[in-house]
Design an enzyme around this catalytic site. Structure first.
Site, PDB file in Angstrom:
ATOM      1  N   SER A   1       1.886  -5.904  -0.523  1.00 15.65           N
ATOM      2  CA  SER A   1       1.768  -6.745   0.678  1.00 15.65           C
ATOM      3  C   SER A   1       3.084  -6.877   1.445  1.00 15.65           C
ATOM      4  O   SER A   1       3.406  -7.952   1.953  1.00 15.65           O
ATOM      5  CB  SER A   1       1.181  -8.117   0.326  1.00 15.65           C
ATOM      6  OG  SER A   1      -0.122  -7.954  -0.232  1.00 15.65           O
TER       7      SER A   1
ATOM      8  N   ASN B   1       1.628   4.410   2.205  1.00 15.86           N
ATOM      9  CA  ASN B   1       0.511   4.951   1.421  1.00 15.86           C
ATOM     10  C   ASN B   1      -0.774   4.639   2.175  1.00 15.86           C
ATOM     11  O   ASN B   1      -1.215   3.489   2.187  1.00 15.86           O
ATOM     12  CB  ASN B   1       0.514   4.293   0.030  1.00 15.86           C
ATOM     13  CG  ASN B   1      -0.709   4.660  -0.786  1.00 15.86           C
ATOM     14  OD1 ASN B   1      -1.417   5.620  -0.457  1.00 15.86           O
ATOM     15  ND2 ASN B   1      -0.953   3.911  -1.849  1.00 15.86           N
TER      16      ASN B   1
ATOM     17  N   GLY C   1       1.223  -0.266   1.796  1.00 15.36           N
ATOM     18  CA  GLY C   1      -0.175   0.149   1.932  1.00 15.36           C
ATOM     19  C   GLY C   1      -0.721  -0.251   3.297  1.00 15.36           C
ATOM     20  O   GLY C   1      -0.482   0.414   4.305  1.00 15.36           O
TER      21      GLY C   1
ATOM     22  N   HIS D   1      -0.026   5.305  -9.267  1.00 19.82           N
ATOM     23  CA  HIS D   1      -0.394   4.112  -8.490  1.00 19.82           C
ATOM     24  C   HIS D   1      -1.388   3.285  -9.301  1.00 19.82           C
ATOM     25  O   HIS D   1      -2.224   3.830 -10.023  1.00 19.82           O
ATOM     26  CB  HIS D   1      -1.009   4.537  -7.150  1.00 19.82           C
ATOM     27  CG  HIS D   1      -1.158   3.403  -6.197  1.00 19.82           C
ATOM     28  ND1 HIS D   1      -2.203   2.508  -6.278  1.00 19.82           N
ATOM     29  CD2 HIS D   1      -0.383   2.988  -5.166  1.00 19.82           C
ATOM     30  CE1 HIS D   1      -2.065   1.604  -5.332  1.00 19.82           C
ATOM     31  NE2 HIS D   1      -0.968   1.872  -4.634  1.00 19.82           N
TER      32      HIS D   1
ATOM     33  N   GLY E   1      -2.514  -5.260  -1.788  1.00 17.25           N
ATOM     34  CA  GLY E   1      -3.692  -5.449  -0.947  1.00 17.25           C
ATOM     35  C   GLY E   1      -4.241  -6.866  -0.968  1.00 17.25           C
ATOM     36  O   GLY E   1      -5.337  -7.117  -0.473  1.00 17.25           O
TER      37      GLY E   1
END
Ligand code: PEP
Length: 244
Positions: A206, A9, A227, A94, A167
């Protein structure tokens, strides 16, 4: 045996030059032999990525779609437009969209719009840190699932993404992730028995080259939604390589 999926993503990152470099680099490194590999660029770059991934087997996902069909909806992107640009997948629900106000009902309506044109939804669910600390994690996740489970279809993917791990650099332990994935599969077994074993459940939050293998080794973790690490060809291809 469920085939693994690793999806990147890219969120709202990139430029034509950066994306060209990234995709060329990925195309020469990732293997799709045992794993579905998907990238999800921002909408303006879908066409570029479609051209660059042609013939590589790397799949394309939108990061969102409208619940509406084409019409007077300024700023929205219809599901059939994603299909037109080569997408086979769309990420829905999301947590960054939920935090911006997207509701369970909207996620379900978007999933229906996607399926109606042959797009496969990657349905994201996950609890916040406060919800986990107060013991509500399973209830939150199953409530989010309840909105989409009635219409779940073969090929739909679920992504468990604890909000506190997205994140932040803080990853759920394999045991924490497996525990929730087990709950999700049990919920599917209760509400969609024919789909429970075949539905792929990805972990997101993560995921890195260093932790991917131990996460993916868990019984109910069928790959990852990635991500930050998906923006680096070395890291993303190592994560793909860690998928069984
Ligand atoms: C995500 O955005 O879906 C995600 C899991 O991000 P990160 O890997 O950066 O935590």
């Amino acid at each position: 045996m469920r085939r693994s999926v690793v999806a990147g993503n890219w969120k709202m990152h990139g430029s034509s030059a950066m994306i060209e470099d990234l995709v060329k680099s990925l195309a020469s490194r990732v293997s799709i032999d045992t794993c579905d590999v998907i990238v999800s660029p921002p909408f303006p770059y879908l066409s570029l990525v479609q051209q660059l991934t042609a013939g590589t087997g790397i799949g394309l996902a939108g990061q969102n779609c409208s619940e509406h069909t084409q019409g007077a909806h300024t700023g929205e992107v219809a599901a059939d437009m994603l299909v037109d640009l080569g997408c086979e997948w769309v990420i829905l629900g999301h947590s960054e969209r939920r935090q911006a106000g997207e509701t369970d009902a909207q996620v379900a309506a978007k999933a229906a719009a996607a399926r109606s044109v042959g797009l496969k939804p990657i349905l994201c669910v996950g609890e916040s840190l406060a919800q986990r600390q107060s013991g509500e994690a399973v209830a939150v996740v199953t409530t989010q699932l309840a909105a989409v489970v009635k219409d779940l279809a073969a090929g739909d993917v679920i992504a468990y993404e604890p909000v506190w791990a997205i994140g932040t650099g803080e990853t759920a332990t394999p045991a924490q992730a497996q525990e929730m994935h087990g709950e999700i599969r049990a919920f599917l077994a209760q509400h969609q028995p024919a789909l429970a074993e075949q539905t792929r459940i990805l972990y997101g939050g993560s995921v890195k080259a260093e932790n991917a293998a131990e996460l993916f080794a868990a019984a109910d973790i069928d790959g990852g939604l990635v991500g930050g690490a998906s923006l680096k060809a070395d890291d993303f291809s190592a994560i793909v390589g860690a998928a069984p």
